[in-house]
Design a protein around this motif. Structure first.
Motif, mmCIF file in Angstrom:
data_model
loop_
_atom_site.group_PDB
_atom_site.id
_atom_site.type_symbol
_atom_site.label_atom_id
_atom_site.label_comp_id
_atom_site.label_asym_id
_atom_site.label_seq_id
_atom_site.Cartn_x
_atom_site.Cartn_y
_atom_site.Cartn_z
ATOM 1 N N ALA A 173 3.231 3.731 -11.201
ATOM 2 C CA ALA A 173 3.269 2.285 -10.964
ATOM 3 C C ALA A 173 3.386 1.519 -12.281
ATOM 4 O O ALA A 173 4.119 0.533 -12.370
ATOM 5 C CB ALA A 173 2.026 1.840 -10.191
ATOM 6 N N ASN A 174 2.701 1.984 -13.311
ATOM 7 C CA ASN A 174 2.730 1.297 -14.605
ATOM 8 C C ASN A 174 4.075 1.410 -15.314
ATOM 9 O O ASN A 174 4.312 0.692 -16.288
ATOM 10 C CB ASN A 174 1.607 1.805 -15.505
ATOM 11 N N LYS A 175 4.957 2.265 -14.851
ATOM 12 C CA LYS A 175 6.302 2.352 -15.419
ATOM 13 C C LYS A 175 7.169 1.166 -15.001
ATOM 14 O O LYS A 175 8.192 0.891 -15.613
ATOM 15 C CB LYS A 175 6.995 3.659 -15.003
ATOM 16 N N PHE B 239 0.846 -1.196 0.000
ATOM 17 C CA PHE B 239 0.000 0.000 0.000
ATOM 18 C C PHE B 239 0.875 1.237 0.000
ATOM 19 O O PHE B 239 1.881 1.300 0.704
ATOM 20 C CB PHE B 239 -0.915 0.034 1.222
ATOM 21 N N GLY B 240 0.451 2.226 -0.784
ATOM 22 C CA GLY B 240 1.163 3.489 -0.782
ATOM 23 C C GLY B 240 0.234 4.647 -1.061
ATOM 24 O O GLY B 240 -0.720 4.529 -1.830
ATOM 25 N N ASP C 280 1.567 -4.187 3.740
ATOM 26 C CA ASP C 280 2.873 -3.575 3.908
ATOM 27 C C ASP C 280 2.769 -2.145 3.374
ATOM 28 O O ASP C 280 2.599 -1.950 2.166
ATOM 29 C CB ASP C 280 3.930 -4.366 3.134
ATOM 30 N N VAL C 281 2.800 -1.181 4.266
ATOM 31 C CA VAL C 281 2.726 0.223 3.854
ATOM 32 C C VAL C 281 4.129 0.629 3.398
ATOM 33 O O VAL C 281 5.011 0.838 4.220
ATOM 34 C CB VAL C 281 2.204 1.125 4.992
ATOM 35 N N VAL C 282 4.319 0.701 2.086
ATOM 36 C CA VAL C 282 5.644 0.973 1.524
ATOM 37 C C VAL C 282 5.858 2.457 1.234
ATOM 38 O O VAL C 282 6.984 2.877 0.982
ATOM 39 C CB VAL C 282 5.915 0.123 0.266
ATOM 40 N N ALA C 283 4.805 3.230 1.228
ATOM 41 C CA ALA C 283 4.905 4.678 1.024
ATOM 42 C C ALA C 283 3.766 5.341 1.785
ATOM 43 O O ALA C 283 2.606 5.053 1.528
ATOM 44 C CB ALA C 283 4.826 5.027 -0.457
ATOM 45 N N ASP C 284 4.124 6.190 2.707
ATOM 46 C CA ASP C 284 3.144 6.838 3.575
ATOM 47 C C ASP C 284 3.442 8.331 3.602
ATOM 48 O O ASP C 284 4.099 8.824 4.516
ATOM 49 C CB ASP C 284 3.238 6.228 4.975
ATOM 50 N N GLY C 285 3.016 9.017 2.548
ATOM 51 C CA GLY C 285 3.280 10.439 2.454
ATOM 52 C C GLY C 285 4.440 10.781 1.535
ATOM 53 O O GLY C 285 4.839 11.937 1.451
ATOM 54 N N GLU D 240 7.243 8.526 -6.337
ATOM 55 C CA GLU D 240 7.913 7.547 -5.480
ATOM 56 C C GLU D 240 6.911 6.531 -4.938
ATOM 57 O O GLU D 240 7.200 5.338 -4.848
ATOM 58 C CB GLU D 240 8.628 8.270 -4.339
ATOM 59 N N THR D 241 5.729 6.993 -4.587
ATOM 60 C CA THR D 241 4.688 6.100 -4.087
ATOM 61 C C THR D 241 4.342 5.038 -5.126
ATOM 62 O O THR D 241 4.312 3.842 -4.826
ATOM 63 C CB THR D 241 3.437 6.917 -3.698
#
Length: 138
Positions: free
Chosen positions: A70-72, A5-6, A29-34, A39-40
């Motif tokens: 994300a699609n990159k 999750f981000g 798994d929160v991989v990006a929070d803000g 980057e998210t």
């Protein structure tokens, strides 16, 4: 299921999304929070593409930026969805592995419907072959 999750902005909605996923039995798994939206999207995409997570959920103001980012990442099929039918179709016909949500217009109720549809729908086997045929090798 393990879910990455981000979000680029921490809000009551993003907290509700994480809670709903966990309540549904998913390991989140929160991989990006803000982090910034680019980057998210990349962090969630990397987690899904590497196999660290089976699926991902990304959020930003409109949902567009994180879905593009994300699609990159090779192997990611992120779908920006605004209703449950679209989320189910993204899984069924496109084997989407990342759900992108816009924070601006998504209510908690609609987010729940989107999550239920996305995580409750399996891909159509015939469509999997069609998607695999156009994906570049990794």
């Amino acid at each position: 299921m393990k879910v990455a999750f981000g979000t680029d902005e921490v809000t009551p909605l993003t907290a509700a999304i994480v809670e709903r996923l966990r309540a549904g039995g998913h390991e989140v798994d929160v991989v990006a929070d803000g982090a910034p939206w680019v980057e998210t999207g990349r962090r969630v995409g990397d987690a899904v593409a590497s196999g660290a997570a089976e699926r991902g959920v990304v959020c930003c103001y409109t949902g567009t930026g994180v879905s593009i980012a994300a699609n990159k990442v090779p192997g990611v099929r992120a779908a920006l969805c605004t209703d449950a039918a679209t989320a189910a179709g993204a899984r069924r016909w496109n084997d989407a592995n990342v759900l992108a949500l816009g924070l601006r217009l998504t209510s908690e109720e609609v987010a729940g419907e989107l999550l239920d549809a996305f995580f409750g729908t399996e891909p159509d086997a015939d469509e999997l072959d069609a998607v695999a045929a156009i994906e570049p090798p990794r």
